[in-house]
Design an enzyme around this catalytic site. Structure first.
Site, short mmCIF file in Angstrom:
data_model
loop_
_atom_site.label_atom_id
_atom_site.label_comp_id
_atom_site.label_asym_id
_atom_site.label_seq_id
_atom_site.Cartn_x
_atom_site.Cartn_y
_atom_site.Cartn_z
N GLY A 62 39.68 40.83 38.73
CA GLY A 62 38.79 40.92 39.62
C GLY A 62 37.93 42.19 40.04
CG ASP A 83 44.94 41.89 32.00
OD1 ASP A 83 46.14 41.42 32.00
OD2 ASP A 83 44.35 42.22 32.89
CB SER A 90 43.50 30.38 40.04
OG SER A 90 44.76 31.25 39.30
CG ASP A 151 47.90 42.41 39.59
OD1 ASP A 151 48.53 43.23 39.08
OD2 ASP A 151 47.64 41.13 39.33
CB CYS A 193 48.18 62.21 42.01
SG CYS A 193 49.73 62.13 42.32
CB CYS A 210 44.71 38.36 44.52
SG CYS A 210 43.90 39.88 44.82
CB CYS A 376 58.18 28.51 49.76
SG CYS A 376 59.20 29.24 48.29
ZN ZN Z 1 50.30 64.19 43.26
#
Ligand code: ZN
Lengths: 422, 108
Positions: A62, A83, A90, A151, A193, A210, A376
């Site tokens: 995203g 990636d 989705s 993510d 950082c 997400c 669930c």
């Molecule tokens: Zn640091």
């Protein structure tokens, strides 16, 4: 004059010719980038800087899509795309460089395909691989600016540490629900950082991603675009706006708020005065107590005998009309999208307070059942609900409490393929 | 002299989910005017965290505090400045302060 002098002289001349060629823009490039070249802040010099720059985008989702599209369009010389995930249906509502026909294929490759159509002059380097402590520094050191478009917490610590030890600025974005955040880590000696800001990792189970919390597609669209803007400013020598600051974007309220964050911590484990983390990096999944990718995220709270597989539940309970209660513990919004007809929705957050326990107790007494099963989304929350109920609903006896392994996701895969997966 | 310290507390980044989805609260915290001879009460961020936990938190306290301090991953900003710069737990709240609790996001 010695021969060495002339060799050296011609080498210098040769290099300057090469530099002239490399640093200049072609006729096509001048017209292609004319609208941004006309900005005095960019000019030809800025465009040449963009052309000679390299940017690594970690995460092709995203945030990665909008960021990559603007960087490619602006004429960055080389863009690395990291990636290891595959495109899912989705993803498409926010990850708009992927296409319906590329569902199931590599995300990094998919982005490259789209970007190539937009600007084929850019050198795209695809890393369809798991970004980990063994390859992170080697990949990052090949680039000028790093973009964190991932993510999850362990990968964010990994990118941070690898960027710090390689001395690269890190443009970091995040988005969830209607909100986004953006900051630039490790921009100079004063700026913090990620570890300076968050020395302690989040407690496992307290992070919402997400796929659990939801996100409106345009939110990462905005944050990813702003990440591209900050990258362009850094490369062209303009001051980035969010070094030492953090942008808090609230899409529901329509507000952009910039806050001042702390400076670099001299005690920081990676960018401090005596860092304990070097090129060897550390084990990020162990540090955060949570894996980097979702598929591995299954908790083991209950013993095997306290659990049922979907087919055991279907064959030995549903098909035989065994009286029981099925409690769907997903959030109400998920249950309202789709739930099994005979299931009752009591969200986990309600289960774990008195109202939920009383509610459940009344239902058990009302229906006169002695079997209660929890379901669930993927089989983690159901274990928590089951464990909590066993420990807290102690004033009724002889009830069998179990949970269903793999939740609605497994139900959709193993029992009823008409069940939507979300 | 006012007997109350008036501040605004905001919740974002998912913190609002622990407070009944309320994103903004105006709080009037009791302080002692000192007129009865007792010392005035000061409110530090630490006191505010405890107060919110005891009086306003609706669910899952472990997502708000952890080992008596704010949960890792939550930033506190006082008037848009990182509380770390202001002294963290020991910062003394002043009338009109805006305190924002925001959870860092990881999604992308
Ligand atoms: Zn640091």
């Amino acid at each position: 004059m010695s021969i060495d002098y002339w060799i050296e002289k011609s080498l210098i001349l040769y290099r300057s010719i090469i530099f002239e060629i490399m640093s200049d823009l072609t006729k096509e490039e001048i017209s292609r980038y004319s609208r941004q070249l006309l900005l005095p802040e960019i000019g030809k010099e800025g465009q040449v800087k963009l052309k000679s720059a390299s940017v690594l985008i970690v995460g092709c989702g995203g945030l990665g899509c909008p960021c990559a599209v603007h960087l490619a369009a602006s004429g960055i010389g080389k863009i690395g795309l990291v990636d290891h995930d595959k495109v899912e249906l989705s993803n498409l509502h926010r990850q708009f460089l992927h296409t319906e026909s590329r569902v199931g294929t590599s995300k990094a490759n998919s982005i490259k395909e789209s970007l190539n159509q937009l600007n084929s002059d850019v050198d795209y380097v695809v890393y369809d691989t798991k970004f980990n402590k063994t390859n992170a520094v080697d990949i990052i050191k090949e680039y000028d600016v790093i973009v964190d478009a991932t993510d999850n917490a362990p990968t964010r610590y990994l990118i941070n540490d690898a960027s710090v030890v390689s001395g690269k600025p890190l443009v970091s974005g995040a988005a969830l629900r209607f909100e986004g955040q953006l900051t630039i880590y490790h921009y100079n000696k004063e700026t913090p950082c990620y570890r300076c800001l968050f020395p302690k990792p989040p407690v496992p189970g307290t992070v919402t991603n997400c796929s659990d919390g939801g996100v409106l597609g345009v939110i990462p669209g905005i944050i990813g675009s702003l990440q591209a803007l900050e990258v362009i400013k850094i490369i062209t020598g303009l001051e980035p706006s969010y070094a030492g600051k953090m942008l808090l974007f609230d899409g529901l309220a329509g507000s952009f708020r910039t806050v001042t964050i702390r400076g670099r911590s001299k005690d920081c484990a990676v960018c401090g005065d005596s860092p304990s983390i070097g090129h060897q990096l550390v084990d990020y999944e162990a540090f955060c107590g949570t894996p980097m990718c979702e598929e591995n995220k299954s908790l083991k709270i209950l013993a095997p005998e306290e659990r049922l597989t979907c087919s055991e539940y279907k064959e030995s309970v549903v098909d035989k009309d065994v009286p029981h209660l099925l409690i769907d513990v997903r959030p109400a919004v998920q249950a309202s999208v789709f739930k099994l007809n005979h299931a009752y929705n009591i969200p986990l957050s309600k289960i774990t307070n008195n109202d939920g326990m009383n509610n459940l107790k009344e239902m058990i007494e009302d229906k006169k059942v002695n079997k209660v099963y929890f379901i669930c989304r993927r089989g983690n929350a159901s274990q928590k609900a089951c464990r909590f109920t066993k420990e807290n609903l102690t004033d009724i006896d002889n009830i069998e409490f179990k949970d269903i392994i793999g939740g609605m996701t497994s139900w959709a895969k193993e029992i009823d393929t008409e069940t939507p997966i979300f | 002299m006012s007997n109350h310290l008036n501040i605004i507390v905001e919740f974002k980044g998912g913190m609002e989910l622990l407070f009944d989805n309320v994103t903004k609260k105006e709080l009037s915290l009791p302080v002692n005017s000192g007129e009865d001879g007792s010392a005035p009460v000061e409110w530090t961020i630490k006191d505010l965290i405890n107060h919110l936990k005891e009086k306003h938190l609706k669910e899952r306290p472990e997502l708000f505090v952890n080992d008596d301090s704010i949960r890792p991953g939550v930033l506190i900003l006082v008037n848009d400045v990182d509380w770390e710069i202001l002294g963290e737990n020991e910062y003394k709240l002043a009338d009109g302060d805006k305190v924002l609790f925001i959870s860092t996001l990881h999604g992308g």
